[in-house]
Scaffold this active site. Structure first.
Site, PDB file in Angstrom:
ATOM      1  CE  LYS A 151       2.063  10.920   0.470  1.00 31.39           C
ATOM      2  NZ  LYS A 151       1.472  11.077   1.593  1.00 31.39           N
ATOM      3  CD  GLU A 180      10.148 -12.520   5.910  1.00 37.31           C
ATOM      4  OE1 GLU A 180       9.701 -13.518   5.724  1.00 37.31           O
ATOM      5  OE2 GLU A 180      11.081 -12.166   6.691  1.00 37.31           O
ATOM      6  CB  THR A 210      16.801 -10.228   4.360  1.00 41.71           C
ATOM      7  OG1 THR A 210      17.342  -9.241   3.448  1.00 41.71           O
ATOM      8  CG2 THR A 210      17.829 -11.478   4.577  1.00 41.71           C
ATOM      9  N   GLY A 250      17.375   8.155   3.101  1.00 39.17           N
ATOM     10  CA  GLY A 250      16.272   7.444   3.258  1.00 39.17           C
ATOM     11  C   GLY A 250      16.233   6.061   3.914  1.00 39.17           C
ATOM     12  CD  GLU A 294      12.200   3.560  10.614  1.00 37.25           C
ATOM     13  OE1 GLU A 294      11.077   3.898  10.630  1.00 37.25           O
ATOM     14  OE2 GLU A 294      12.693   2.555  10.222  1.00 37.25           O
ATOM     15  CE  LYS A 332      14.093  -3.170  11.806  1.00 33.41           C
ATOM     16  NZ  LYS A 332      15.412  -2.400  10.984  1.00 33.41           N
ATOM     17  N   GLY A 380      15.601  -0.052   2.649  1.00 36.51           N
ATOM     18  CA  GLY A 380      15.733   0.226   1.535  1.00 36.51           C
ATOM     19  C   GLY A 380      14.057   0.190   0.908  1.00 36.51           C
TER      20      GLY A 380
HETATM   21  N1  HSE Z   1      15.687   2.596   9.813  1.00 33.07           N
HETATM   22  C1  HSE Z   1      15.603   1.358   9.413  1.00 33.07           C
HETATM   23  C2  HSE Z   1      17.103   0.771   9.605  1.00 33.07           C
HETATM   24  C3  HSE Z   1      14.934   0.984   8.288  1.00 33.07           C
HETATM   25  O1  HSE Z   1      17.805   1.609   9.575  1.00 33.07           O
HETATM   26  O2  HSE Z   1      17.354  -0.345   9.698  1.00 33.07           O
HETATM   27  C4  HSE Z   1      14.492  -0.564   8.316  1.00 33.07           C
HETATM   28  O3  HSE Z   1      13.479  -1.186   9.471  1.00 33.07           O
END
Ligand code: HSE
Length: 333
Positions: free
Chosen positions: A63, A147, A154, A204, A207, A222, A311
């Site tokens: 990959k 989770e 967390t 990183g 998204e 979320k 992360g």
């Molecule tokens: N893009 C998301 C954030 C990553 O910035 O919180 C974790 O879901």
């Protein structure tokens, strides 16, 4: 016990999961008596499948060098399965989904029907189909664990689903998106929105398509999931979401001059979920990749959970923890 695993998604998070499985193989064996045999790995180019177990080191090399699993030629057959086909064709105990597939609920349901546990970090299936997925998981008596969908590793989902069982949650106030926190923090330092967003992408945290972060959609998914777990099922289209696109450097600095920080705050109450930029002080004023949630409940009062919310190894922490949990439950029968 040996647990056969199918891994869907071999981008940054999928590879972080593979690395944890490789690097902590002995830890899982010694601490839990578990060894994981990854029987298939899928990315958008194909599915590498070997019932005896994929060599994850080699999968990572392929990959990383060629960008896609379908470039793997020696020893391995790479199949052109749809996720549904892969779930049905390949024998396994646990399906891990770390993709961004918006229709993944369909093959999560297939997996449960095939008698497999599901572990996922993918948010839309839960934000739109929570009741159906939970119903199927309960009906089959199989773990469906998620989770890493909220606050990475967390453990807010674990706290709400498995602890606080005597408490009635009254309200959750939370900062659930790291990208917006990063951007707002940089704006406090005078960096404009566009440049700050670019930096978040380079790190990183954001998204692949960062519009979901800055428009509040990621935090909205979320917050929807938290409502489902803390209260009852709700879907994302029933909540109110405002992102940070219209927040200016001036506003951020004016708040800062008053000792306040603008953060994208989710407020979750029974039947009502909102996500919007707010001026905050105290524990909600997180920085960097941290997330925070203040859970208010009748018996315990206030519980503050704060930790990494994004992360790669931080997300792998939640995914692999769920894999261990699912495996231990399967082991108990
Ligand atoms: N893009 C998301 C954030 C990553 O910035 O919180 C974790 O879901």
């Amino acid at each position: 016990m040996e647990v056969r695993v199918q891994l869907f998604g071999f981008g940054n998070v999928g590879r972080a999961v593979a690395r944890v499985l490789l690097e902590k193989e002995r830890f899982f064996r010694e601490k839990y008596g578990l060894s994981f045999r990854v029987v298939s790995v899928s990315d958008t180019s194909g599915t590498a499948w070997l019932p005896e177990g994929i060599d994850l080191k080699e999968a990572l090399l392929v990959k990383e060098n060629f960008g896609r699993l379908s470039a793997w030629t020696n020893d391995y057959e790479v199949y052109n399965f749809s996720p549904s086909d892969a779930v049905k064709e390949i024998e396994s105990d646990v399906v891990i989904d770390v993709t961004n597939d918006g229709n993944a609920h369909l093959w999560h349901l297939e997996a449960l029907k095939e008698g497999k546990a599901v572990v996922t970090s993918n948010k839309p299936p839960l934000a739109f189909h929570y009741a159906e997925l939970m119903g199927e998981s309960e009906k089959r008596g199989l773990p469906y664990l998620f989770e890493a969908t909220v606050m990475a590793g967390t453990p807010i989902i674990g706290v709400l689903r498995e602890n606080l069982l005597a408490d009635s949650v009254e309200r959750i106030r939370a900062v659930l998106n790291a990208t917006t926190t990063f951007i707002l923090t940089r704006m406090e330092q005078g960096v404009d929105f566009e440049r700050a967003l670019k930096q978040a992408q380079e790190l990183g945290i954001a998204e692949r398509d960062p519009s979901g972060d800055v428009m509040g959609i990621d935090a909205g998914y979320k917050a929807t999931i938290l409502h489902c777990v803390a209260f009852k099922p709700i879907t994302f289209d029933r909540i109110s979401v405002n992102g940070i696109v219209e927040v200016t450097v001036d506003e951020v600095k004016r708040a800062l001059a008053k000792g306040r920080r603008i953060r994208l705050v989710a407020t979750v109450e029974e039947g009502k979920v909102t996500v919007a930029p707010e001026e905050v002080t105290g524990p909600l004023a997180v920085s960097t990749n941290e997330n925070v949630a203040l859970i208010e409940s009748d018996l315990l009062g206030g519980l503050l959970l704060k930790g990494a919310g994004a992360g790669l190894k931080e997300t792998a922490s939640g995914v692999v923890s769920d894999l261990v949990k699912a495996s231990l439950r399967l082991m108990e029968g």
